[in-house]
Scaffold this motif. Sequence first.
Motif, PDB file in Angstrom:
ATOM      1  N   SER A 154      45.731  87.536 -23.501  1.00 41.47           N
ATOM      2  CA  SER A 154      46.166  86.790 -24.676  1.00 41.47           C
ATOM      3  C   SER A 154      45.567  85.398 -24.626  1.00 41.47           C
ATOM      4  O   SER A 154      45.383  84.832 -23.543  1.00 41.47           O
ATOM      5  CB  SER A 154      47.698  86.692 -24.701  1.00 41.47           C
ATOM      6  OG  SER A 154      48.117  85.888 -25.790  1.00 41.47           O
ATOM      7  N   GLY A 155      45.289  84.857 -25.787  1.00 44.14           N
ATOM      8  CA  GLY A 155      44.816  83.479 -25.852  1.00 44.14           C
ATOM      9  C   GLY A 155      45.964  82.502 -25.608  1.00 44.14           C
ATOM     10  O   GLY A 155      47.054  82.893 -25.184  1.00 44.14           O
ATOM     11  N   ASP A 156      45.733  81.244 -25.889  1.00 44.35           N
ATOM     12  CA  ASP A 156      46.718  80.201 -25.614  1.00 44.35           C
ATOM     13  C   ASP A 156      47.694  79.934 -26.758  1.00 44.35           C
ATOM     14  O   ASP A 156      48.539  79.050 -26.644  1.00 44.35           O
ATOM     15  CB  ASP A 156      45.997  78.894 -25.268  1.00 44.35           C
ATOM     16  CG  ASP A 156      45.236  78.996 -23.958  1.00 44.35           C
ATOM     17  OD1 ASP A 156      45.767  79.623 -23.029  1.00 44.35           O
ATOM     18  OD2 ASP A 156      44.130  78.446 -23.868  1.00 44.35           O
ATOM     19  N   CYS A 157      47.600  80.671 -27.835  1.00 49.60           N
ATOM     20  CA  CYS A 157      48.481  80.479 -28.993  1.00 49.60           C
ATOM     21  C   CYS A 157      49.909  80.892 -28.623  1.00 49.60           C
ATOM     22  O   CYS A 157      50.165  82.058 -28.296  1.00 49.60           O
ATOM     23  CB  CYS A 157      47.958  81.311 -30.155  1.00 49.60           C
ATOM     24  SG  CYS A 157      49.014  81.294 -31.611  1.00 49.60           S
ATOM     25  N   GLU A 164      39.753  80.845 -22.915  1.00 52.14           N
ATOM     26  CA  GLU A 164      38.465  80.976 -22.234  1.00 52.14           C
ATOM     27  C   GLU A 164      38.282  82.372 -21.658  1.00 52.14           C
ATOM     28  O   GLU A 164      37.169  82.884 -21.598  1.00 52.14           O
ATOM     29  CB  GLU A 164      38.314  79.909 -21.142  1.00 52.14           C
ATOM     30  CG  GLU A 164      39.277  80.044 -19.987  1.00 52.14           C
ATOM     31  CD  GLU A 164      40.689  79.506 -20.232  1.00 52.14           C
ATOM     32  OE1 GLU A 164      41.486  79.563 -19.288  1.00 52.14           O
ATOM     33  OE2 GLU A 164      40.996  79.051 -21.345  1.00 52.14           O
ATOM     34  N   VAL A 165      39.366  83.016 -21.258  1.00 51.01           N
ATOM     35  CA  VAL A 165      39.307  84.392 -20.760  1.00 51.01           C
ATOM     36  C   VAL A 165      39.152  85.355 -21.937  1.00 51.01           C
ATOM     37  O   VAL A 165      38.307  86.253 -21.913  1.00 51.01           O
ATOM     38  CB  VAL A 165      40.572  84.742 -19.942  1.00 51.01           C
ATOM     39  CG1 VAL A 165      40.534  86.185 -19.479  1.00 51.01           C
ATOM     40  CG2 VAL A 165      40.727  83.807 -18.756  1.00 51.01           C
ATOM     41  N   LEU A 166      39.950  85.144 -22.958  1.00 47.83           N
ATOM     42  CA  LEU A 166      39.938  86.025 -24.130  1.00 47.83           C
ATOM     43  C   LEU A 166      38.573  86.043 -24.811  1.00 47.83           C
ATOM     44  O   LEU A 166      38.104  87.091 -25.256  1.00 47.83           O
ATOM     45  CB  LEU A 166      41.012  85.572 -25.128  1.00 47.83           C
ATOM     46  CG  LEU A 166      41.211  86.421 -26.370  1.00 47.83           C
ATOM     47  CD1 LEU A 166      41.665  87.828 -25.997  1.00 47.83           C
ATOM     48  CD2 LEU A 166      42.223  85.773 -27.299  1.00 47.83           C
ATOM     49  N   MET A 213      49.989  93.705 -16.412  1.00 50.91           N
ATOM     50  CA  MET A 213      49.467  92.407 -16.117  1.00 50.91           C
ATOM     51  C   MET A 213      49.140  91.722 -17.428  1.00 50.91           C
ATOM     52  O   MET A 213      48.615  92.335 -18.346  1.00 50.91           O
ATOM     53  CB  MET A 213      48.205  92.525 -15.259  1.00 50.91           C
ATOM     54  CG  MET A 213      47.561  91.193 -14.985  1.00 50.91           C
ATOM     55  SD  MET A 213      45.953  91.317 -14.182  1.00 50.91           S
ATOM     56  CE  MET A 213      46.382  92.113 -12.669  1.00 50.91           C
ATOM     57  N   LEU A 214      49.441  90.452 -17.490  1.00 51.93           N
ATOM     58  CA  LEU A 214      49.092  89.640 -18.651  1.00 51.93           C
ATOM     59  C   LEU A 214      48.245  88.474 -18.180  1.00 51.93           C
ATOM     60  O   LEU A 214      48.709  87.628 -17.413  1.00 51.93           O
ATOM     61  CB  LEU A 214      50.347  89.125 -19.359  1.00 51.93           C
ATOM     62  CG  LEU A 214      50.118  88.124 -20.496  1.00 51.93           C
ATOM     63  CD1 LEU A 214      49.270  88.730 -21.601  1.00 51.93           C
ATOM     64  CD2 LEU A 214      51.452  87.645 -21.050  1.00 51.93           C
ATOM     65  N   THR A 272      51.599  83.978 -30.232  1.00 54.54           N
ATOM     66  CA  THR A 272      50.995  85.220 -29.759  1.00 54.54           C
ATOM     67  C   THR A 272      51.472  85.557 -28.357  1.00 54.54           C
ATOM     68  O   THR A 272      51.763  86.713 -28.045  1.00 54.54           O
ATOM     69  CB  THR A 272      49.460  85.125 -29.794  1.00 54.54           C
ATOM     70  OG1 THR A 272      49.049  84.806 -31.125  1.00 54.54           O
ATOM     71  CG2 THR A 272      48.814  86.419 -29.350  1.00 54.54           C
ATOM     72  N   LEU A 273      51.560  84.555 -27.495  1.00 59.87           N
ATOM     73  CA  LEU A 273      52.066  84.776 -26.140  1.00 59.87           C
ATOM     74  C   LEU A 273      53.501  85.290 -26.173  1.00 59.87           C
ATOM     75  O   LEU A 273      53.850  86.244 -25.472  1.00 59.87           O
ATOM     76  CB  LEU A 273      52.000  83.489 -25.324  1.00 59.87           C
ATOM     77  CG  LEU A 273      50.638  83.090 -24.808  1.00 59.87           C
ATOM     78  CD1 LEU A 273      50.670  81.658 -24.279  1.00 59.87           C
ATOM     79  CD2 LEU A 273      50.185  84.032 -23.714  1.00 59.87           C
ATOM     80  N   VAL A 274      54.339  84.670 -26.996  1.00 61.49           N
ATOM     81  CA  VAL A 274      55.738  85.084 -27.113  1.00 61.49           C
ATOM     82  C   VAL A 274      55.813  86.520 -27.618  1.00 61.49           C
ATOM     83  O   VAL A 274      56.548  87.347 -27.069  1.00 61.49           O
ATOM     84  CB  VAL A 274      56.528  84.128 -28.035  1.00 61.49           C
ATOM     85  CG1 VAL A 274      57.906  84.683 -28.353  1.00 61.49           C
ATOM     86  CG2 VAL A 274      56.639  82.750 -27.392  1.00 61.49           C
ATOM     87  N   GLU A 275      55.043  86.845 -28.638  1.00 59.61           N
ATOM     88  CA  GLU A 275      55.039  88.207 -29.190  1.00 59.61           C
ATOM     89  C   GLU A 275      54.598  89.230 -28.134  1.00 59.61           C
ATOM     90  O   GLU A 275      55.200  90.287 -28.000  1.00 59.61           O
ATOM     91  CB  GLU A 275      54.112  88.273 -30.403  1.00 59.61           C
ATOM     92  CG  GLU A 275      54.049  89.659 -31.015  1.00 59.61           C
ATOM     93  CD  GLU A 275      53.080  89.718 -32.197  1.00 59.61           C
ATOM     94  OE1 GLU A 275      52.772  90.854 -32.610  1.00 59.61           O
ATOM     95  OE2 GLU A 275      52.619  88.666 -32.675  1.00 59.61           O
ATOM     96  N   THR A 276      53.567  88.899 -27.392  1.00 59.45           N
ATOM     97  CA  THR A 276      53.063  89.804 -26.359  1.00 59.45           C
ATOM     98  C   THR A 276      54.122  90.038 -25.293  1.00 59.45           C
ATOM     99  O   THR A 276      54.354  91.178 -24.869  1.00 59.45           O
ATOM    100  CB  THR A 276      51.785  89.231 -25.725  1.00 59.45           C
ATOM    101  OG1 THR A 276      50.810  89.043 -26.744  1.00 59.45           O
ATOM    102  CG2 THR A 276      51.232  90.166 -24.659  1.00 59.45           C
ATOM    103  N   LEU A 277      54.786  88.980 -24.859  1.00 57.08           N
ATOM    104  CA  LEU A 277      55.843  89.126 -23.841  1.00 57.08           C
ATOM    105  C   LEU A 277      57.016  89.940 -24.377  1.00 57.08           C
ATOM    106  O   LEU A 277      57.592  90.761 -23.657  1.00 57.08           O
ATOM    107  CB  LEU A 277      56.302  87.759 -23.372  1.00 57.08           C
ATOM    108  CG  LEU A 277      55.290  87.010 -22.508  1.00 57.08           C
ATOM    109  CD1 LEU A 277      55.725  85.562 -22.320  1.00 57.08           C
ATOM    110  CD2 LEU A 277      55.106  87.691 -21.171  1.00 57.08           C
ATOM    111  N   GLN A 278      57.379  89.729 -25.625  1.00 56.10           N
ATOM    112  CA  GLN A 278      58.483  90.488 -26.209  1.00 56.10           C
ATOM    113  C   GLN A 278      58.139  91.973 -26.323  1.00 56.10           C
ATOM    114  O   GLN A 278      58.995  92.823 -26.134  1.00 56.10           O
ATOM    115  CB  GLN A 278      58.855  89.920 -27.589  1.00 56.10           C
ATOM    116  CG  GLN A 278      59.549  88.588 -27.488  1.00 56.10           C
ATOM    117  CD  GLN A 278      59.769  87.946 -28.847  1.00 56.10           C
ATOM    118  OE1 GLN A 278      59.022  88.187 -29.810  1.00 56.10           O
ATOM    119  NE2 GLN A 278      60.775  87.103 -28.940  1.00 56.10           N
ATOM    120  N   GLN A 279      56.891  92.293 -26.610  1.00 55.44           N
ATOM    121  CA  GLN A 279      56.475  93.686 -26.708  1.00 55.44           C
ATOM    122  C   GLN A 279      56.516  94.382 -25.363  1.00 55.44           C
ATOM    123  O   GLN A 279      56.721  95.572 -25.286  1.00 55.44           O
ATOM    124  CB  GLN A 279      55.050  93.769 -27.280  1.00 55.44           C
ATOM    125  CG  GLN A 279      54.942  93.427 -28.725  1.00 55.44           C
ATOM    126  CD  GLN A 279      53.491  93.393 -29.192  1.00 55.44           C
ATOM    127  OE1 GLN A 279      52.553  93.507 -28.390  1.00 55.44           O
ATOM    128  NE2 GLN A 279      53.297  93.213 -30.490  1.00 55.44           N
TER     129      GLN A 279
END
Length: 52
Positions: free
Chosen positions: A38-41, A7-9, A1-2, A44-51
Amino acid sequence: MLSTGDEVLHGEIVDTNAVWLANTFYEAGYAMTFRTTSGDCLPTLVETLQQR
């Protein structure tokens, strides 16, 4: 889950959606093995999804 959102982070709000969804999947027989926030950057979102 991502889960996403600054505001959550940063703890400004509680991620009740993640709790509800994780429990719903678990009760249906699908145990979650990984959860991250993940925050809204965008980079960072792209990197997290790629990982994942």
